[in-house]
Design a protein around this motif. Structure first.
Motif, PDB file in Angstrom:
ATOM      1  N   GLU A   1       0.825  -1.208   0.000  1.00 51.56           N
ATOM      2  CA  GLU A   1       0.000   0.000   0.000  1.00 51.56           C
ATOM      3  C   GLU A   1       0.854   1.250   0.000  1.00 51.56           C
ATOM      4  OE1 GLU A   1      -2.489   1.880  -0.886  1.00 51.56           O
ATOM      5  OE2 GLU A   1      -3.899   0.528   0.120  1.00 51.56           O
ATOM      6  N   LEU A   2       0.332   2.292  -0.642  1.00 49.85           N
ATOM      7  CA  LEU A   2       0.861   3.655  -0.562  1.00 49.85           C
ATOM      8  C   LEU A   2      -0.288   4.563  -0.164  1.00 49.85           C
ATOM      9  CD1 LEU A   2       3.042   4.170  -3.793  1.00 49.85           C
ATOM     10  CD2 LEU A   2       3.866   3.820  -1.466  1.00 49.85           C
ATOM     11  N   LEU A   3      -0.053   5.427   0.820  1.00 44.38           N
ATOM     12  CA  LEU A   3      -1.063   6.382   1.265  1.00 44.38           C
ATOM     13  C   LEU A   3      -0.438   7.764   1.374  1.00 44.38           C
ATOM     14  CD1 LEU A   3      -2.737   4.466   4.256  1.00 44.38           C
ATOM     15  CD2 LEU A   3      -3.687   4.754   1.957  1.00 44.38           C
ATOM     16  N   PHE A   4      -1.197   8.790   1.026  1.00 44.99           N
ATOM     17  CA  PHE A   4      -0.788  10.161   1.286  1.00 44.99           C
ATOM     18  C   PHE A   4      -1.526  10.674   2.517  1.00 44.99           C
ATOM     19  CE2 PHE A   4       0.723  10.595  -3.167  1.00 44.99           C
ATOM     20  CZ  PHE A   4       1.961  11.161  -2.886  1.00 44.99           C
ATOM     21  N   VAL A   5      -0.787  11.241   3.457  1.00 45.36           N
ATOM     22  CA  VAL A   5      -1.386  11.894   4.619  1.00 45.36           C
ATOM     23  C   VAL A   5      -0.778  13.290   4.740  1.00 45.36           C
ATOM     24  CG1 VAL A   5      -1.789   9.728   5.848  1.00 45.36           C
ATOM     25  CG2 VAL A   5       0.331  10.969   6.239  1.00 45.36           C
ATOM     26  N   HIS A   6      -1.511  14.175   5.396  1.00 45.08           N
ATOM     27  CA  HIS A   6      -1.056  15.557   5.524  1.00 45.08           C
ATOM     28  C   HIS A   6      -0.848  15.905   6.990  1.00 45.08           C
ATOM     29  CE1 HIS A   6      -2.647  15.601   1.430  1.00 45.08           C
ATOM     30  NE2 HIS A   6      -1.830  16.604   1.222  1.00 45.08           N
ATOM     31  N   GLU A   7       0.283  16.504   7.270  1.00 43.93           N
ATOM     32  CA  GLU A   7       0.627  16.918   8.620  1.00 43.93           C
ATOM     33  C   GLU A   7       0.467  18.432   8.705  1.00 43.93           C
ATOM     34  OE1 GLU A   7       4.775  16.503  10.261  1.00 43.93           O
ATOM     35  OE2 GLU A   7       3.801  14.811  11.253  1.00 43.93           O
ATOM     36  N   GLU A   8      -0.464  18.851   9.532  1.00 41.11           N
ATOM     37  CA  GLU A   8      -0.777  20.278   9.610  1.00 41.11           C
ATOM     38  C   GLU A   8       0.381  21.065  10.213  1.00 41.11           C
ATOM     39  OE1 GLU A   8      -4.286  23.225  11.379  1.00 41.11           O
ATOM     40  OE2 GLU A   8      -4.365  21.061  11.701  1.00 41.11           O
ATOM     41  N   ASP A   9       0.664  22.217   9.611  1.00 44.52           N
ATOM     42  CA  ASP A   9       1.727  23.098  10.094  1.00 44.52           C
ATOM     43  C   ASP A   9       1.096  24.248  10.870  1.00 44.52           C
ATOM     44  OD1 ASP A   9       3.669  25.453   9.959  1.00 44.52           O
ATOM     45  OD2 ASP A   9       4.910  23.814   9.184  1.00 44.52           O
ATOM     46  N   THR A  10       1.478  24.400  12.125  1.00 46.42           N
ATOM     47  CA  THR A  10       0.885  25.433  12.986  1.00 46.42           C
ATOM     48  C   THR A  10       1.686  26.730  12.982  1.00 46.42           C
ATOM     49  OG1 THR A  10       2.106  24.549  14.889  1.00 46.42           O
ATOM     50  CG2 THR A  10      -0.117  23.695  14.505  1.00 46.42           C
TER      51      THR A  10
ATOM     52  N   ASP B   1       1.333  22.932   4.785  1.00 46.15           N
ATOM     53  CA  ASP B   1       1.275  21.631   5.432  1.00 46.15           C
ATOM     54  C   ASP B   1       2.278  20.679   4.786  1.00 46.15           C
ATOM     55  OD1 ASP B   1      -0.740  22.636   6.963  1.00 46.15           O
ATOM     56  OD2 ASP B   1      -2.366  21.540   5.971  1.00 46.15           O
ATOM     57  N   THR B   2       2.725  19.716   5.557  1.00 45.36           N
ATOM     58  CA  THR B   2       3.676  18.726   5.060  1.00 45.36           C
ATOM     59  C   THR B   2       2.912  17.552   4.461  1.00 45.36           C
ATOM     60  OG1 THR B   2       5.290  19.333   6.758  1.00 45.36           O
ATOM     61  CG2 THR B   2       5.565  17.198   5.690  1.00 45.36           C
ATOM     62  N   GLU B   3       3.285  17.149   3.256  1.00 43.86           N
ATOM     63  CA  GLU B   3       2.673  15.985   2.624  1.00 43.86           C
ATOM     64  C   GLU B   3       3.569  14.775   2.851  1.00 43.86           C
ATOM     65  OE1 GLU B   3      -0.007  15.264  -1.163  1.00 43.86           O
ATOM     66  OE2 GLU B   3       1.983  15.986  -1.713  1.00 43.86           O
ATOM     67  N   LEU B   4       2.975  13.746   3.428  1.00 35.08           N
ATOM     68  CA  LEU B   4       3.726  12.543   3.761  1.00 35.08           C
ATOM     69  C   LEU B   4       3.209  11.365   2.943  1.00 35.08           C
ATOM     70  CD1 LEU B   4       3.727  12.864   7.663  1.00 35.08           C
ATOM     71  CD2 LEU B   4       5.512  13.614   6.079  1.00 35.08           C
ATOM     72  N   LEU B   5       4.128  10.521   2.533  1.00 29.53           N
ATOM     73  CA  LEU B   5       3.796   9.286   1.842  1.00 29.53           C
ATOM     74  C   LEU B   5       4.100   8.124   2.782  1.00 29.53           C
ATOM     75  CD1 LEU B   5       3.002   7.998  -0.963  1.00 29.53           C
ATOM     76  CD2 LEU B   5       5.468   7.781  -1.366  1.00 29.53           C
ATOM     77  N   VAL B   6       3.132   7.246   2.985  1.00 34.12           N
ATOM     78  CA  VAL B   6       3.298   6.096   3.877  1.00 34.12           C
ATOM     79  C   VAL B   6       3.247   4.825   3.051  1.00 34.12           C
ATOM     80  CG1 VAL B   6       2.471   4.930   5.955  1.00 34.12           C
ATOM     81  CG2 VAL B   6       2.119   7.393   5.690  1.00 34.12           C
ATOM     82  N   SER B   7       4.220   3.952   3.229  1.00 35.16           N
ATOM     83  CA  SER B   7       4.264   2.691   2.483  1.00 35.16           C
ATOM     84  C   SER B   7       4.301   1.520   3.453  1.00 35.16           C
ATOM     85  CB  SER B   7       5.498   2.644   1.568  1.00 35.16           C
ATOM     86  OG  SER B   7       6.697   2.780   2.328  1.00 35.16           O
ATOM     87  N   SER B   8       3.642   0.425   3.070  1.00 36.45           N
ATOM     88  CA  SER B   8       3.664  -0.812   3.863  1.00 36.45           C
ATOM     89  C   SER B   8       4.111  -1.955   2.970  1.00 36.45           C
ATOM     90  CB  SER B   8       2.280  -1.113   4.441  1.00 36.45           C
ATOM     91  OG  SER B   8       1.331  -1.316   3.407  1.00 36.45           O
TER      92      SER B   8
ATOM     93  N   TRP C   1       7.500   8.928   4.431  1.00 37.07           N
ATOM     94  CA  TRP C   1       8.379   9.746   3.605  1.00 37.07           C
ATOM     95  C   TRP C   1       7.832  11.162   3.554  1.00 37.07           C
ATOM     96  CZ3 TRP C   1      12.014   6.316   1.383  1.00 37.07           C
ATOM     97  CH2 TRP C   1      11.632   4.977   1.371  1.00 37.07           C
ATOM     98  N   ASP C   2       8.701  12.141   3.702  1.00 39.97           N
ATOM     99  CA  ASP C   2       8.318  13.544   3.538  1.00 39.97           C
ATOM    100  C   ASP C   2       8.569  13.921   2.083  1.00 39.97           C
ATOM    101  OD1 ASP C   2       7.906  16.253   3.528  1.00 39.97           O
ATOM    102  OD2 ASP C   2       9.223  16.697   5.213  1.00 39.97           O
ATOM    103  N   VAL C   3       7.497  14.150   1.324  1.00 42.97           N
ATOM    104  CA  VAL C   3       7.630  14.441  -0.102  1.00 42.97           C
ATOM    105  C   VAL C   3       7.100  15.836  -0.431  1.00 42.97           C
ATOM    106  CG1 VAL C   3       7.546  12.029  -0.797  1.00 42.97           C
ATOM    107  CG2 VAL C   3       5.405  13.305  -0.568  1.00 42.97           C
ATOM    108  N   THR C   4       7.088  16.731   0.561  1.00 41.42           N
ATOM    109  CA  THR C   4       6.527  18.069   0.360  1.00 41.42           C
ATOM    110  C   THR C   4       7.317  18.857  -0.672  1.00 41.42           C
ATOM    111  OG1 THR C   4       5.827  18.060   2.665  1.00 41.42           O
ATOM    112  CG2 THR C   4       5.792  20.175   1.510  1.00 41.42           C
TER     113      THR C   4
ATOM    114  N   GLU D   1      14.169  19.594  -2.847  1.00 41.71           N
ATOM    115  CA  GLU D   1      15.011  19.929  -1.704  1.00 41.71           C
ATOM    116  C   GLU D   1      15.308  18.702  -0.848  1.00 41.71           C
ATOM    117  OE1 GLU D   1      13.139  23.006   0.484  1.00 41.71           O
ATOM    118  OE2 GLU D   1      12.843  24.307  -1.262  1.00 41.71           O
ATOM    119  N   LYS D   2      14.385  17.742  -0.845  1.00 42.64           N
ATOM    120  CA  LYS D   2      14.515  16.607   0.061  1.00 42.64           C
ATOM    121  C   LYS D   2      14.987  15.331  -0.628  1.00 42.64           C
ATOM    122  CE  LYS D   2      11.010  18.251   3.318  1.00 42.64           C
ATOM    123  NZ  LYS D   2      11.964  18.365   4.432  1.00 42.64           N
ATOM    124  N   GLU D   3      15.365  15.419  -1.874  1.00 38.38           N
ATOM    125  CA  GLU D   3      15.767  14.211  -2.587  1.00 38.38           C
ATOM    126  C   GLU D   3      16.904  13.500  -1.852  1.00 38.38           C
ATOM    127  OE1 GLU D   3      17.309  12.861  -7.023  1.00 38.38           O
ATOM    128  OE2 GLU D   3      16.326  14.801  -6.722  1.00 38.38           O
TER     129      GLU D   3
END
Length: 442
Positions: free
Chosen positions: A21-30, A35-42, A51-54, A58-60
């Motif tokens: 599975e691959l899922l995109f989740v968003h981490e709210e920035d206060t 916001d940070t876009e995260l990719l989750v893999s299982s 993974w932080d793919v925002t 820059e993050k490669e």
């Protein structure tokens, strides 16, 4: 030179097993930043990675920010709790369901699954619904549905303490019992649950939105495909399901009518079989993974191939688009995650469609003929030819995952897409002459 529709540019650090599975989740920035876009893999290696793919450029090489130590069994399915990006639920090959905290990737709760250790094949969450509490007030419940290789469907209540309580073992129709399920999905509001069996049976269950029965589902209708199925995904409007058939075609069914509304091959000459399928969030395109390890992007409405990508050492198991529609990610049986650049004309068309939906520009209803109307955007599914071409000889689907020993460098072989940007941006498809359904989006 014309830009490639979808171009592989790099890969992320590989899992040691097939990715489930691959899922995109968003981490709210206060702090006021984006916001940070995260990719989750299982993976079948029992691990989960975040993974932080925002900001990709820059993050490669530094995307991996969190890793969950391997479980005792392969992770076969995973989903995110709606509206709560911090909670993940994962199913395993031993039949267990685990509730995980996404920030620390710690186990918050687990349930044996009640299935005698049968491997779980799918897991899905429903949006919170109302149910009377003891004092008469309404309380929110969170439903989790699981499917397994024995054809069982189970419904859990996920408490606010992240405890799983088995509330229903679904009464599957007698003729469908024992057939392996390839997965199950709730529609966004939780009013319907759809399950798909490998033998081609799609069952639709309905659920009350409030009252004592809100946590349960009951059988509504079923659809019988004319071939075996190996993959499925739900249209974003929750009214259609697209499936991967053993005849090399994508088959699209209406969940409210039980009818097949259209079918088309992923290869013009049906020389490859389709194994997995994902609909992009704008519903303009369907991403199909094929038995030649290719990924083919096709037009949702007319089945025209937009792009073909090669490179994985196994069948792609999941394909996702980033929230800005500028990137596509694919995961495979070979344990690799590839990152693709989506051309500007395609990404802008997807964003335009998503913006129109957010603004309420497309209202979805079912008309008296059971065909969905889309306000000013006529879906016209009844104008699409649904005659199925003959199945290719001796084509068999292999539903089992395979592992590759080495990663394969991605390469892309784009296919001419036509002037898709002009087609998508045609705002009044009724003015077209003889265009059929090819100018319409839903």
């Amino acid at each position: 030179p014309k830009a490639k529709p979808v171009e592989a540019v790099r890969s992320l650090q590989s899992h040691s097993g097939a990715i489930s599975e691959l899922l995109f989740v968003h981490e709210e920035d206060t702090t006021g930043n984006d916001d940070t876009e995260l990719l989750v893999s299982s993976s079948s290696d029992g691990s989960i990675r975040v993974w932080d793919v925002t900001h990709e450029s820059e993050k490669e090489g530094q995307e991996l920010i969190r890793r969950f130590l391997p479980m005792s069994a392969a992770i076969t399915c995973m989903d995110q709790v709606p509206g709560e990006s911090d909670i993940l639920v994962a199913g395993t090959s031993s039949g267990k369901v685990h509730v995980l905290g996404r920030k620390k990737l710690d186990v918050l709760g687990e349930e044996s699954g009640g299935g005698g250790g049968k491997p779980l094949t799918g897991i899905s969450h429903a949006a919170a619904v109302g149910q009377p509490a003891g004092d008469g007030d309404m309380k929110e419940i969170r439903k989790v549905a699981t499917t397994d290789e024995d054809g069982n469907v189970r419904i859990y209540n996920l408490s606010r303490k992240n405890e799983l309580d088995l509330v229903q073992s679904v009464d599957v129709p007698e003729d469908d019992r024992g057939h392996p399920l390839i997965g199950g999905l709730f529609v966004p509001n939780g009013s319907k649950l759809m399950t798909c069996a490998r033998n081609g049976t799609i069952n639709v269950y309905s659920s009350a939105q409030q009252g004592e029965e809100a946590a349960n589902v009951k059988f509504d209708l079923n659809v019988k495909a004319t071939c075996e199925l190996s993959g499925m995904d739900l249209h974003p409007n929750g009214r259609y399901v697209v499936t991967a058939g053993s005849d090399g075609n994508l088959h699209i069914f209406g969940l409210f009518t039980g009818k097949e509304v259209k079918a088309y091959p992923v290869h013009p000459k049906r020389k490859v079989g389709v194994v997995r399928v994902n609909v992009d969030p704008s519903a303009l395109f369907v991403a199909a993974s094929c038995d030649d390890n290719s990924i083919r992007i096709v037009d949702w409405l007319n089945g025209k191939q937009v792009s073909k990508s090669m490179g994985h050492g196994g069948v792609a198991t999941r394909i996702r688009f980033s929230s800005n529609c500028k990137s596509m990610y694919s995961a495979s049986e070979d344990g690799c995650i590839f990152v693709y650049k989506v051309s500007k004309n395609i990404s802008e068309a997807m964003l335009d469609c998503l913006t129109e939906k957010d603004m309420g520009g497309i209202q979805m209803d079912i008309n008296s003929n059971g065909i969905e109307d889309a306000g000013d955007f006529d879906l016209e599914l009844d104008d699409v030819d649904v005659k199925k071409p003959p199945a290719p000889a001796n084509r068999q689907q292999d539903p089992k995952s395979k592992l590759a020993d080495t990663a394969v460098k991605p390469s892309v072989q784009p296919v001419a897409s036509g002037d898709r940007e002009t087609i998508i941006k045609q705002k009044n498809p009724k003015e077209q002459q003889g265009g059929g359904a090819a100018a319409t989006v839903s």
